[in-house]
Design a protein around this motif. Structure first.
Motif, PDB file in Angstrom:
ATOM      1  N   ALA A 288       9.646 -62.503   1.665  1.00  0.00           N
ATOM      2  CA  ALA A 288      10.387 -61.281   1.970  1.00  0.00           C
ATOM      3  C   ALA A 288      10.287 -60.335   0.781  1.00  0.00           C
ATOM      4  CB  ALA A 288      11.846 -61.600   2.269  1.00  0.00           C
ATOM      5  N   SER A 289       9.669 -59.180   1.000  1.00  0.00           N
ATOM      6  CA  SER A 289       9.572 -58.180  -0.058  1.00  0.00           C
ATOM      7  C   SER A 289      10.468 -57.002   0.291  1.00  0.00           C
ATOM      8  CB  SER A 289       8.124 -57.699  -0.216  1.00  0.00           C
ATOM      9  OG  SER A 289       7.695 -57.072   0.974  1.00  0.00           O
ATOM     10  N   ARG A 290      10.882 -56.251  -0.692  1.00  0.00           N
ATOM     11  CA  ARG A 290      11.691 -55.059  -0.465  1.00  0.00           C
ATOM     12  C   ARG A 290      10.734 -53.913  -0.171  1.00  0.00           C
ATOM     13  NH1 ARG A 290      16.109 -53.638  -4.563  1.00  0.00           N
ATOM     14  NH2 ARG A 290      17.114 -52.887  -2.670  1.00  0.00           N
ATOM     15  N   ASP A 291      10.803 -53.449   1.071  1.00  0.00           N
ATOM     16  CA  ASP A 291       9.799 -52.470   1.456  1.00  0.00           C
ATOM     17  C   ASP A 291      10.316 -51.618   2.610  1.00  0.00           C
ATOM     18  OD1 ASP A 291       7.205 -51.282   1.346  1.00  0.00           O
ATOM     19  OD2 ASP A 291       6.681 -52.381   3.165  1.00  0.00           O
ATOM     20  N   THR A 386       8.694 -40.847   4.426  1.00  0.00           N
ATOM     21  CA  THR A 386      10.038 -41.167   3.972  1.00  0.00           C
ATOM     22  C   THR A 386      10.069 -41.132   2.452  1.00  0.00           C
ATOM     23  OG1 THR A 386       9.720 -43.558   3.755  1.00  0.00           O
ATOM     24  CG2 THR A 386      10.303 -42.720   5.927  1.00  0.00           C
ATOM     25  N   GLU A 387      11.256 -40.941   1.918  1.00  0.00           N
ATOM     26  CA  GLU A 387      11.390 -41.001   0.466  1.00  0.00           C
ATOM     27  C   GLU A 387      11.221 -42.444   0.002  1.00  0.00           C
ATOM     28  OE1 GLU A 387      15.469 -40.364  -0.907  1.00  0.00           O
ATOM     29  OE2 GLU A 387      16.070 -40.388   1.208  1.00  0.00           O
ATOM     30  N   VAL A 388      10.899 -42.607  -1.266  1.00  0.00           N
ATOM     31  CA  VAL A 388      10.706 -43.931  -1.860  1.00  0.00           C
ATOM     32  C   VAL A 388      11.990 -44.344  -2.553  1.00  0.00           C
ATOM     33  CG1 VAL A 388       9.369 -45.292  -3.491  1.00  0.00           C
ATOM     34  CG2 VAL A 388       8.242 -43.502  -2.145  1.00  0.00           C
ATOM     35  N   LEU A 389      12.519 -45.498  -2.188  1.00  0.00           N
ATOM     36  CA  LEU A 389      13.740 -46.003  -2.786  1.00  0.00           C
ATOM     37  C   LEU A 389      13.433 -46.905  -3.970  1.00  0.00           C
ATOM     38  CD1 LEU A 389      15.907 -46.852   0.357  1.00  0.00           C
ATOM     39  CD2 LEU A 389      15.805 -44.719  -0.944  1.00  0.00           C
ATOM     40  N   ALA A 390      14.345 -46.980  -4.889  1.00  0.00           N
ATOM     41  CA  ALA A 390      14.173 -47.830  -6.072  1.00  0.00           C
ATOM     42  C   ALA A 390      14.056 -49.288  -5.646  1.00  0.00           C
ATOM     43  CB  ALA A 390      15.359 -47.645  -7.015  1.00  0.00           C
ATOM     44  N   GLU A 392      11.238 -50.643  -4.271  1.00  0.00           N
ATOM     45  CA  GLU A 392      10.152 -50.867  -3.301  1.00  0.00           C
ATOM     46  C   GLU A 392       8.914 -51.396  -4.018  1.00  0.00           C
ATOM     47  OE1 GLU A 392       9.188 -48.455   0.152  1.00  0.00           O
ATOM     48  OE2 GLU A 392      10.680 -47.011  -0.558  1.00  0.00           O
ATOM     49  N   GLN A 393       8.299 -52.447  -3.445  1.00  0.00           N
ATOM     50  CA  GLN A 393       7.092 -53.013  -4.027  1.00  0.00           C
ATOM     51  C   GLN A 393       5.857 -52.204  -3.651  1.00  0.00           C
ATOM     52  OE1 GLN A 393       8.265 -57.386  -2.946  1.00  0.00           O
ATOM     53  NE2 GLN A 393       6.586 -57.431  -4.358  1.00  0.00           N
ATOM     54  N   GLN A 394       5.923 -51.503  -2.551  1.00  0.00           N
ATOM     55  CA  GLN A 394       4.752 -50.815  -2.030  1.00  0.00           C
ATOM     56  C   GLN A 394       5.160 -49.417  -1.584  1.00  0.00           C
ATOM     57  OE1 GLN A 394       3.044 -52.883   1.220  1.00  0.00           O
ATOM     58  NE2 GLN A 394       1.242 -51.615   1.344  1.00  0.00           N
ATOM     59  N   ARG A 395       4.378 -48.437  -1.976  1.00  0.00           N
ATOM     60  CA  ARG A 395       4.739 -47.063  -1.679  1.00  0.00           C
ATOM     61  C   ARG A 395       3.780 -46.389  -0.709  1.00  0.00           C
ATOM     62  NH1 ARG A 395       7.174 -44.453  -7.268  1.00  0.00           N
ATOM     63  NH2 ARG A 395       8.531 -46.214  -7.805  1.00  0.00           N
TER      64      ARG A 395
END
Length: 837
Positions: A288-291, A386-390, A392-395
């Protein structure tokens, strides 16, 4: 004595390795003369004749010998002659031998680029990993790449470059070698599938010579993409003929190219099963990654002035309860003319403002709709961002684009029938008022109409079959009930070409007068299999039932609410008739079915509406010409919605009108630098016959990037009416391919992007589902970094035993010679003792 006896038997049979033979399965004759069953009859007849001659000779011409002596001599003579006769048929012994050997265990390391990704490990898991692997602190776990973990598992002793000063943990590979009950072979997953890695030093017999640090250093994470299907199939090919006891695979299982490794092919065996061995999967990386990612779910073609909905799907992991800003806009790619064709030299740059919303991240997926009515025509890129949240592993996946075309054209419908029906009347009225069709877009042919009406009224086609140009210009064809004699080979040939080659949409509506006979000429096109059953005129009401597959087809959704949608379809419960069929086509979907009546198998419900793919197009079948009953209770509301959505699906899936005649397309919309683009031209003349290469030898495609010409390529014919250009794409950028239609003198373009970003880094989470599926499908087990040591004890390896069967010639052995000579000599001796000549 036993050894001496075995040596004697081996000498008699001329078998040097007799001690390795387990058993003799029996003799066999392998002569080509005995390939047919009747040959054995003649062989038996030859033996009987030979026996008759020998015994007749001895009992009729040797009266001086006793009866017992004559019987013995005749038997010896027959035995010798029979052995000589058998020699002609190449007698052999079937020998079965077996040998035991050390089993092979294949160790596969993932060496692709996704292994260089670092994982955000939560604190609790980091503490467990640090304790398990005897690391000094959780700082040694944080931000470690999967490749660094793999190196540590191979090499042991902790991490390099900032690792612990402790002795660290023992190498997993070293622990495998300590088992001493198998031979290890190492492989790496590469761009070519898989390749050996230090295979020459992989046996426990010389395990001490393996430099584990050097073995780890050979894994650099440079290969791309990750094609586990190709890797496993190539591994099976490399090991063909050599049984494998087990496979151990270290990977993040980020499969991103080719077929799924667990999908079974036409042969019924998946890539994972092709090794015929259990695969133990060791997962590297966090499952599970934060993405956050966004995806567009919109049609590729929009109608100018018609309201449409842009649907975006936002997926998230690890950001529950937060919100983000989602923006959707459009940027002009090419300016279109009224026919939907492109010409980049006309018009100025246009931007579309579609919408912006705050999206609450509740759940794994969130769907967001933006209503939009386009006011200009042309080709556009619709961009969702979408905006990038702090954290996130992948943008890269926070932004996505989709190519759409806004057309200022109309759909051309062609309704062919024997005579006017209620369905024909209501369809005509609906589409005359539809902005996608209008008065100019609907044409019909009625077989019973007056020739004078056909000539004077432009609403009617003058002849059947229609002229090729009129026929192929249509975007959707309705084929109502027609006399079977009217459906001749010319018409059916054009219909198959229209749907299969040009991707046209076909709606076949059954009729009550001709029934199955009127549909039989269309049998190969239909999504149902016909029989000879006559139409059924029902008087009993029923409630038509929507199938599960109907949810995938928007034209079957008459209302957004599921309950009200089912109720809307109940308006058909008083069908006065329907056409039964034998069964549903194997590649078709039933969308609406009878709740009680079944097909010939007694199980499958009778389909009322069905759809199938035929070549490049689709065919819809309706078992009755009474869809107009949807108007009961609700007027045109649902009736119009059904037909409008259906023709939108069938008609907008391909270029409109004459645009089908000359089409330039690319095999993909997005490429990576270094890949090759395949550009295809489907080219036909004004009568929709294939454009021949000898008539137009100068068909060229010009490639532009950043507004400048890069190269021109001559289109190569690959099939009738089809040309191709293959071009390498060296640099990133926005590319335009342009070709000139030699007949219409009009430029056609297609655009695509070349990006530097790699597919390897688009999805950073370990695919735990695929990892477990590979292990389960092959009888193996799945592990991660916390449980990998269990793999050593769970791995069950038994000595491999190989059984071989071979055929050994008998007629060239000393035993065969001694039998023949012995029989002849014994008979000669008995004759002398009996004083016979």
């Amino acid at each position: 004595m036993k050894r001496i006896g075995m040596n004697i038997v081996g000498w008699l049979l001329n078998i040097s390795d007799w001690s390795h033979v387990d058993r003799i399965a029996g003799p066999v004759l392998v002569s080509p003369l005995l390939q047919q069953r009747s040959s054995w009859f003649w062989l038996l007849l030859a033996f009987l004749a030979l026996a008759g001659i020998v015994y007749a000779y001895y009992f009729l011409s040797t009266a001086r010998a006793s009866r017992r002596m004559r019987l013995l001599m005749a038997t010896l003579r027959f035995a010798a002659l029979a052995l000589l006769l058998l020699t002609l048929f190449d007698p052999r012994l079937r020998l079965v031998r077996s040998r035991s050997y050390r089993p092979k265990v294949l160790v596969v390391f993932d060496d692709t680029q996704s292994m260089t990704a670092a994982d955000n490990v939560n604190r609790a898991r980091a503490e467990r990993l640090a304790a398990k692997y005897q690391l000094a602190s959780i700082s040694e776990v944080e931000n470690r790449t999967r490749l660094q973990w793999l190196h540590a598992l191979i090499r042991g002793g902790g991490f390099q470059n900032g690792g612990s000063n402790r002795e660290g943990f023992q190498s997993i590979v070293a622990r495998l070698q300590e088992r001493k009950d198998c031979d290890l072979e190492f492989f790496r997953i590469s761009a070519d599938g898989v390749e050996p890695l230090e295979q020459e030093r992989a046996s426990p017999a010389n395990a001490a010579t393996i430099d584990l640090a050097d073995l780890a250093a050979r894994l650099t994470g440079a290969a791309r993409p990750t094609d586990l299907n190709a890797a496993l199939r190539k591994l099976a090919a490399l090991r063909r003929g050599a049984p494998v006891a087990a496979v151990i695979m270290f990977s993040d299982f980020a499969h991103n190219a080719g077929d799924s490794p667990i999908a079974r092919s036409t042969g019924g065996v998946s890539a994972a099963e092709s090794l015929a061995a259990p695969i133990s999967t060791i997962g590297l990386g966090e499952a599970a990654s934060r993405d956050i990612s966004v995806q567009l779910l919109s049609d590729a073609r929009w109608k100018r002035g018609e309201e449409t909905f842009v649907v975006a799907k936002v997926r998230q992991q690890g950001f529950d309860g937060q919100s983000i800003r989602l923006t959707i806009r459009g940027e002009e790619r090419v300016t279109g003319d009224s026919g939907g064709n492109v010409n980049s030299n006309q018009g100025s740059s246009v931007r579309l403002r579609i919408g912006e919303k705050n999206v609450s991240l509740n759940g794994a997926e969130t769907y967001v709709e933006f209503p939009f009515t386009p006011r200009v025509a042309g080709a556009f890129s619709i961009i969702a961002e979408t905006e990038v949240l702090a954290g996130e592993q992948q943008r890269e996946n926070n932004r996505v684009s989709q190519e759409i075309t806004i057309i200022d054209d109309y759909l051309r419908l062609l309704y062919l029938a024997e005579q006017p029906s209620w369905e024909w009347r209501f369809v005509k009225e609906v589409f005359h008022r539809d902005v996608l069709v209008g008065v100019d877009g609907f044409r019909t042919f009625l077989d019973t109409s007056s020739p004078r009406v056909r000539e004077e009224n432009s609403f009617f086609l003058p002849a059947f079959p229609p002229a090729r140009r009129d026929f192929f210009n249509a975007d959707v064809i309705f084929l109502g009930e027609m006399p079977p004699a009217r459906l001749d080979d010319r018409f059916l040939g054009m219909l198959r070409e229209y749907v299969g080659v040009f991707g046209g949409g076909l709606v076949v509506i059954a009729g009550p007068r001709h029934g199955a006979a009127g549909l039989k000429p269309l049998a190969d096109l239909l999504p149902v299999v016909l029989n000879d059953d006559p139409p059924v005129f029902d008087v009993k009401e029923f409630t038509p039932r929507l199938t599960a597959e109907a949810e995938r087809y928007p034209f079957m959704r008459l209302h957004e609410n599921e309950t009200e949608n089912r109720e809307a379809w109940q308006a058909l419960r008083r069908l006065s008739w329907r056409q039964p069929v034998a069964q549903l086509h194997e590649r078709a979907d039933a969308l609406l079915e009878h709740p009680e009546k079944t097909c010939a198998d007694g199980v499958t419900p009778q389909p009322l509406i069905a759809i199938r793919r035929y070549g490049n197009g689709e065919v819809v079948f309706m078992a009755a010409d009474e869809m107009w009953r949807l108007r009961r209770l609700h007027g045109d509301k649902f009736y119009r919605k059904f037909w409008s959505q259906l023709i939108y699906r069938l008609g907008m899936s391909h270029p409109l009108g004459a645009g089908k005649r000359f089409v330039l397309s690319a095999d993909r919309r997005r490429y990576r630098s270094g890949e090759q683009a395949v550009l295809r031209i489907d080219a036909y003349d004004l009568e929709y016959r294939p454009l021949r290469a000898e008539d137009w030898p100068s068909l060229e495609v010009t490639l532009f990037v950043a507004g400048e010409t890069t190269a021109s390529f001559k289109a190569i014919p690959v099939a009738e009416g089809r040309y191709e250009v293959q071009t390498p794409l060296a640099a990133a950028g926005e590319y335009v391919a342009r070709v000139q239609d030699p007949l219409a003198e009009q430029a056609h373009e297609v655009r695509f992007d070349v990006v530097e970003s790699d597919i390897e880094m688009r999805r950073l989470a370990r695919d735990e589902r695929l990892q477990k599926a590979i292990a389960a499908q092959t009888g193996g087990k799945s592990y991660d970094l916390l449980s990998v040591d269990k793999m050593i004890t769970d791995l069950t390896i038994s000595p491999q035993k190989e059984t071989q069967t071979r055929l050994h010639r008998l007629w060239s052995t000393p035993l065969w010679f001694m039998l023949v000579v012995g029989a002849l000599f014994s008979e000669w001796t008995l004759r002398k003792l009996s004083h016979l000549k």
